[in-house]
Design a protein around this motif. Structure first.
Motif, PDB file in Angstrom:
ATOM      1  N   LYS A 213      -5.857   5.991   1.776  1.00 37.35           N
ATOM      2  CA  LYS A 213      -5.833   7.233   1.714  1.00 37.35           C
ATOM      3  C   LYS A 213      -4.549   7.192  -0.118  1.00 37.35           C
ATOM      4  CE  LYS A 213      -5.776   8.624   6.469  1.00 37.35           C
ATOM      5  NZ  LYS A 213      -5.226   9.316   7.267  1.00 37.35           N
ATOM      6  N   THR A 214      -3.848   6.852  -0.090  1.00 38.52           N
ATOM      7  CA  THR A 214      -3.000   7.148  -1.818  1.00 38.52           C
ATOM      8  C   THR A 214      -3.735   7.129  -2.638  1.00 38.52           C
ATOM      9  OG1 THR A 214      -1.852   5.834  -1.389  1.00 38.52           O
ATOM     10  CG2 THR A 214      -0.664   7.722  -0.271  1.00 38.52           C
ATOM     11  N   GLY A 215      -4.371   6.011  -2.331  1.00 32.57           N
ATOM     12  CA  GLY A 215      -5.357   5.050  -3.662  1.00 32.57           C
ATOM     13  C   GLY A 215      -4.232   4.194  -4.697  1.00 32.57           C
ATOM     14  N   LYS A 216      -3.399   4.402  -3.594  1.00 35.58           N
ATOM     15  CA  LYS A 216      -2.360   2.848  -4.115  1.00 35.58           C
ATOM     16  C   LYS A 216      -3.176   1.423  -4.010  1.00 35.58           C
ATOM     17  CE  LYS A 216       1.872   5.276  -3.235  1.00 35.58           C
ATOM     18  NZ  LYS A 216       3.654   4.427  -2.792  1.00 35.58           N
ATOM     19  N   LEU A 217      -3.896   0.975  -2.651  1.00 32.63           N
ATOM     20  CA  LEU A 217      -4.309   0.127  -2.889  1.00 32.63           C
ATOM     21  C   LEU A 217      -6.098  -0.033  -2.038  1.00 32.63           C
ATOM     22  CD1 LEU A 217      -2.363  -1.772  -0.581  1.00 32.63           C
ATOM     23  CD2 LEU A 217      -2.484  -1.704  -2.499  1.00 32.63           C
ATOM     24  N   ARG A 218      -7.277  -0.533  -2.659  1.00 32.40           N
ATOM     25  CA  ARG A 218      -8.775  -0.108  -2.492  1.00 32.40           C
ATOM     26  C   ARG A 218      -9.269  -1.716  -1.262  1.00 32.40           C
ATOM     27  NH1 ARG A 218      -8.508  -0.798  -7.388  1.00 32.40           N
ATOM     28  NH2 ARG A 218     -10.928  -2.247  -7.943  1.00 32.40           N
ATOM     29  N   VAL A 219      -9.471  -1.278  -0.635  1.00 29.09           N
ATOM     30  CA  VAL A 219     -10.648  -2.304   0.340  1.00 29.09           C
ATOM     31  C   VAL A 219     -12.209  -2.485  -0.019  1.00 29.09           C
ATOM     32  CG1 VAL A 219     -10.970  -3.005   2.717  1.00 29.09           C
ATOM     33  CG2 VAL A 219      -8.178  -1.692   2.658  1.00 29.09           C
ATOM     34  N   LEU A 220     -11.764  -3.677   0.362  1.00 23.85           N
ATOM     35  CA  LEU A 220     -13.207  -4.796  -0.880  1.00 23.85           C
ATOM     36  C   LEU A 220     -14.088  -4.638   0.368  1.00 23.85           C
ATOM     37  CD1 LEU A 220     -12.406  -6.251  -4.261  1.00 23.85           C
ATOM     38  CD2 LEU A 220     -13.043  -3.017  -3.512  1.00 23.85           C
ATOM     39  N   ALA A 221     -13.709  -5.006   1.359  1.00 23.01           N
ATOM     40  CA  ALA A 221     -14.341  -5.927   2.713  1.00 23.01           C
ATOM     41  C   ALA A 221     -14.227  -5.860   3.807  1.00 23.01           C
ATOM     42  CB  ALA A 221     -15.144  -7.305   2.092  1.00 23.01           C
TER      43      ALA A 221
END
Length: 323
Positions: A213-221
């Motif tokens: 939610k904070t945008g610090k990490l992105r999940v790709l799959a």
């Protein structure tokens, strides 16, 4: 005989019948957790223990036996009497995968008796600030990794773990070399992912939730058969062309080997009732788990099937079993 005498006599008679005596609460029991206090396995153990206390057993404790990637907990169970006083909660890998990973494993699947599952979880592939914002999915990541081979690495909670083998499968299926960076658990790996020291990570989806939610990490799959309720906007590996990476892991309860059927069924009934409690389900959701309670027979089949399935996977990716 007055009413009080009748009740006393009836209770004494019931105690002589194994089936009826079993319905009474045990004096002392424990849930063995092969991981440190404060972790997700420990949290699940304590939620269930709270619900079993008083009904299943008058005293219900959680004993943490951390070390060796969860193996010490299984060994502790193996040495325990099969009378229902010692239960083990463990991720599936300790029972189904480890026989293919460790050549000198001191236990086998016959040394434990399946009771039932408590929950299950999907794995996810995430990236941090070390990967450009333009990378939105797995195919983008693989293209970036191919163009930047010296940065194409991924962390996992440990060598030989399901997330590690998923990463190896991704490299195998795509033909893009990916360097593995093993950690002792998810926490240190996530810190390096956030800091950009490692480009990506393969880990349980719950590990990422505080940072998405904070945008610090992105999940790709994600690895489940369908999109995760926690990240409905993220396509699965299967949707992105990698069916071989479809995988979920359950967390199951076990008794020592050769536990009697009545002991197994009583424990299974108590645990399933606990999992169905709304507050337990909510607590699991906060950890990224899906509540999931099956039967002893269903868990026994899952153990057998998954143990058989892991062998070819370990061989295919070329993982060298550890001693």
């Amino acid at each position: 005989m007055d009413r009080r005498q009748f009740i006393t006599a009836a209770g004494a008679f019931a105690a002589t019948l194994p089936g009826l005596a079993l319905a009474q609460a045990l004096e002392n029991a424990r849930i063995i957790c092969g991981f440190p206090a404060g972790g997700t396995t420990d949290a699940v153990s304590r939620r269930i223990a709270d619900k079993l206390r008083g009904g299943y057993s008058k005293v219900m404790l959680v004993e943490n036996k951390p070390g060796a990637g969860g193996r010490i907990g299984v060994e502790e169970l193996r040495r325990s009497p099969p009378d229902g006083t010692s239960l083990l909660l463990t991720p599936a890998a300790m029972i189904t995968l480890y026989p293919h990973v460790y050549t000198k494993l001191p236990y086998g699947i016959d040394d434990v008796t399946p009771v039932c599952t408590a929950c299950r979880i999907s794995f996810a592939f995430g990236v941090g600030p070390g990967v450009p914002e333009s990378v939105k999915d797995i195919k983008d990541f693989l293209a970036w990794a191919k163009a930047n081979p010296t940065q194409a690495n991924y962390g996992t909670p440990g060598a030989g773990s399901p997330p590690h083998l998923l990463g190896m499968l991704l490299a195998k299926e795509s033909g893009v070399p990916l360097s593995h960076v093993p950690y002792r658990g998810s926490a240190p790996g996530l810190q390096d992912l956030l800091g950009g020291q490692v480009a990506s990570m393969s880990s349980p989806i719950g590990d990422y939730l505080p940072y998405i939610k904070t945008g610090k990490l992105r999940v790709l799959a994600t690895s489940g058969p369908k999109r995760s309720a926690f990240t409905p906007e993220v396509a699965t590996y299967t949707e992105q062309g990698f069916k071989a990476l479809e995988m979920q892991e359950w967390y199951g309860f076990f008794l020592p080997g050769k536990a009697p059927a009545d002991v197994v069924n009583r424990a299974a009934s108590a645990i399933r009732a606990a999992v169905q409690q709304p507050d337990v389900a909510e607590a699991f959701t906060q950890l990224g788990f899906e509540p999931f309670a099956n039967t002893p027979a269903e868990l026994a089949k899952a153990v057998k099937d998954e143990n058989a399935a892991w062998g070819p996977i370990v061989k295919r990716v070329g993982f060298t079993p550890e001693t």
